[in-house]
Design a protein around this motif. Structure first.
Motif, short mmCIF file in Angstrom:
data_model
loop_
_atom_site.label_atom_id
_atom_site.label_comp_id
_atom_site.label_asym_id
_atom_site.label_seq_id
_atom_site.Cartn_x
_atom_site.Cartn_y
_atom_site.Cartn_z
N VAL A 168 11.54 7.74 5.07
CA VAL A 168 11.70 8.20 3.95
C VAL A 168 12.15 9.76 3.95
O VAL A 168 11.50 10.57 4.66
CB VAL A 168 10.21 8.19 3.02
N SER A 169 13.15 9.83 3.42
CA SER A 169 13.96 11.24 3.63
C SER A 169 13.76 12.15 2.08
O SER A 169 13.99 11.65 1.21
CB SER A 169 15.42 11.13 3.74
N GLY A 170 13.32 13.27 2.52
CA GLY A 170 13.20 14.27 1.34
C GLY A 170 12.09 14.28 0.58
O GLY A 170 10.96 13.42 0.82
N ALA A 171 11.86 15.20 -0.24
CA ALA A 171 10.72 15.30 -1.23
C ALA A 171 10.80 14.27 -2.28
O ALA A 171 10.95 14.58 -3.52
CB ALA A 171 10.38 16.81 -1.69
N GLN A 172 10.46 13.01 -2.13
CA GLN A 172 10.57 11.92 -2.79
C GLN A 172 9.15 11.98 -4.05
O GLN A 172 8.40 12.76 -3.67
CB GLN A 172 10.69 10.64 -2.36
N PRO A 173 9.39 11.44 -5.07
CA PRO A 173 8.55 11.34 -5.99
C PRO A 173 7.38 10.65 -5.48
O PRO A 173 7.30 9.79 -4.57
CB PRO A 173 8.96 10.40 -7.31
N ALA A 174 6.02 11.01 -5.82
CA ALA A 174 4.81 10.30 -5.18
C ALA A 174 4.84 8.88 -5.18
O ALA A 174 4.37 8.12 -4.42
CB ALA A 174 3.44 10.66 -6.06
N GLN A 175 5.40 8.10 -6.26
CA GLN A 175 5.38 6.76 -6.36
C GLN A 175 6.21 6.12 -5.37
O GLN A 175 6.04 5.13 -4.75
CB GLN A 175 5.83 6.39 -7.68
N THR A 176 7.34 6.84 -4.84
CA THR A 176 8.08 6.27 -3.66
C THR A 176 7.36 6.33 -2.67
O THR A 176 7.36 5.23 -1.79
CB THR A 176 9.42 7.30 -3.76
N PHE A 177 6.45 7.08 -2.37
CA PHE A 177 5.69 7.33 -0.88
C PHE A 177 4.62 6.12 -1.32
O PHE A 177 4.14 5.35 -0.21
CB PHE A 177 5.08 8.61 -0.76
N THR A 178 4.14 5.99 -2.26
CA THR A 178 3.15 5.14 -2.39
C THR A 178 3.60 3.54 -2.17
O THR A 178 3.33 2.84 -1.30
CB THR A 178 2.37 4.80 -4.00
N GLY A 179 4.88 3.52 -2.73
CA GLY A 179 5.72 2.11 -2.52
C GLY A 179 5.89 1.67 -1.01
O GLY A 179 5.90 0.83 -0.48
N ALA A 180 6.37 2.87 -0.25
CA ALA A 180 6.55 2.69 0.99
C ALA A 180 5.60 2.57 1.90
O ALA A 180 5.47 1.63 2.97
CB ALA A 180 7.26 4.15 1.70
N LEU A 181 4.46 3.18 1.78
CA LEU A 181 3.19 2.78 2.38
C LEU A 181 2.82 1.28 2.24
O LEU A 181 2.16 0.74 3.29
CB LEU A 181 1.90 3.99 2.02
N TRP B 253 2.53 -1.42 5.16
CA TRP B 253 1.34 -1.98 5.19
C TRP B 253 1.22 -3.68 5.30
O TRP B 253 0.59 -4.16 6.22
CB TRP B 253 0.19 -1.65 4.15
N GLN B 254 2.15 -3.99 4.27
CA GLN B 254 2.23 -5.60 4.18
C GLN B 254 3.06 -6.01 5.33
O GLN B 254 2.79 -7.38 5.75
CB GLN B 254 3.03 -5.85 2.77
N ALA B 255 3.98 -5.38 5.86
CA ALA B 255 4.80 -5.82 7.06
C ALA B 255 3.74 -5.89 8.21
O ALA B 255 4.17 -6.77 9.11
CB ALA B 255 5.95 -4.87 7.40
N SER B 256 2.93 -4.94 8.34
CA SER B 256 2.12 -4.96 9.53
C SER B 256 0.86 -5.86 9.43
O SER B 256 -0.06 -6.18 10.29
CB SER B 256 1.69 -3.61 10.00
N HIS B 257 0.44 -6.43 7.99
CA HIS B 257 -0.74 -6.98 7.91
C HIS B 257 -0.04 -8.27 7.10
O HIS B 257 -0.53 -8.42 5.54
CB HIS B 257 -1.59 -6.33 6.93
N PRO B 258 0.42 -9.46 7.38
CA PRO B 258 0.92 -10.41 6.46
C PRO B 258 -0.10 -11.30 6.16
O PRO B 258 -1.48 -11.46 7.02
CB PRO B 258 1.69 -11.29 7.81
N LEU B 259 0.14 -11.89 5.16
CA LEU B 259 -0.99 -12.58 4.49
C LEU B 259 -1.45 -13.92 5.53
O LEU B 259 -0.59 -14.65 5.83
CB LEU B 259 -0.61 -13.32 3.06
N VAL B 260 -2.49 -14.17 5.87
CA VAL B 260 -3.13 -15.13 6.40
C VAL B 260 -3.83 -16.34 5.32
O VAL B 260 -4.50 -15.98 4.75
CB VAL B 260 -4.25 -14.66 7.34
N MET B 261 -2.97 -17.48 5.66
CA MET B 261 -3.58 -18.73 4.82
C MET B 261 -4.64 -19.34 5.54
O MET B 261 -4.74 -19.66 6.68
CB MET B 261 -2.31 -19.60 4.74
N GLN B 262 -5.55 -19.74 4.85
CA GLN B 262 -6.78 -20.29 5.29
C GLN B 262 -6.78 -21.81 4.58
O GLN B 262 -6.84 -21.68 3.42
CB GLN B 262 -7.93 -19.59 5.27
N GLU B 263 -6.90 -22.90 5.32
CA GLU B 263 -7.11 -24.26 4.92
C GLU B 263 -8.64 -24.35 4.11
O GLU B 263 -9.57 -23.97 4.96
CB GLU B 263 -6.70 -25.00 5.89
#
Length: 229
Positions: A191-204, A208-218
């Protein structure tokens, strides 16, 4: 999750970006799991220890910018800072080389107080007219955050500390970072620059979702599918 931030002390958008990132982080559900590392960057390594003039004169004389344009730019930056609760005082600002300040930051990181010292340095420079190139002022800031005065004084001109600082510069170049602030989230998302707070929240959240994929349990239960329910 790691967040690496490249930033210069003598960068008005870096203080604004710090505030906006902190606001975005507060809205992130896993904020307690975020580890922040501050990295050094210098916008003008050629700046002498002290520039005998105002910020307007520095930007106009050394950067070749028309003085009226500089005044308008500074006015815009001041407004953006005020919106984040910061009170920039460009009339009192002391134009100085930030290298020794980066030495202090690296020492502070060793003692776990890098974020507090970063905050203090940015505030001192932009809000209170403190000379961030003055060793005595830097020692005072370090002591205020629990660092030993003798250790701070030694670190300010320590070649080993300078090597660590320059390693940050080299890492920025290798990563293609050409301006600050620059945020690298989980070593994958930039993330480059002093982006709006929402941009940082979205990037975080994205990182997080990329490193914590949804685990399906049967489990047994009534479901609907393509062939009916």
């Amino acid at each position: 999750m790691k967040v690496d931030i490249w930033s210069d002390i003598a960068c008005p958008w870096c203080f604004i970006g710090k505030r906006r990132f902190e606001s975005g982080l507060r809205d992130f559900a896993h904020a307690d799991d975020v580890e922040i590392t501050w990295h050094s960057y210098q916008l003008d390594p050629s700046l002498p220890e002290h520039f005998d003039g105002t910020e307007i004169e520095y930007l106009s004389d050394r950067k070749g910018m028309p003085r009226e344009q500089v005044k308008q730019m500074i006015g815009h930056v001041r407004e953006q800072a005020a919106a984040e609760g910061l009170h920039y005082d460009f009339d009192k600002l002391v134009v100085a080389n930030s290298m020794r300040g980066h030495h202090l930051l690296h020492l502070a990181a060793r003692h776990g107080v890098a974020d507090a010292v970063k905050e203090a340095l940015l505030s001192a420079h932009f809000e209170h007219g403190v000379d961030i190139g003055d060793p005595a002022q830097l020692v005072e800031i370090g002591v205020q955050h629990g660092l030993d005065a003798t250790e701070v004084r030694a670190a300010l001109d320590d070649p080993a500390v300078r090597s660590d600082v320059e390693q940050d510069f080299a890492q920025a170049r290798a990563s293609g970072i050409q301006g600050v602030p620059f945020f690298v989230i989980d070593e994958k998302f930039g993330v480059s620059g002093a982006q709006p707070a929402q941009t940082f929240t979205g990037a975080l959240e994205q990182a997080w979702q990329a490193s914590h994929p949804l685990v399906m349990q049967e489990a047994e239960g009534a479901v609907c599918g393509p062939d009916g329910c």
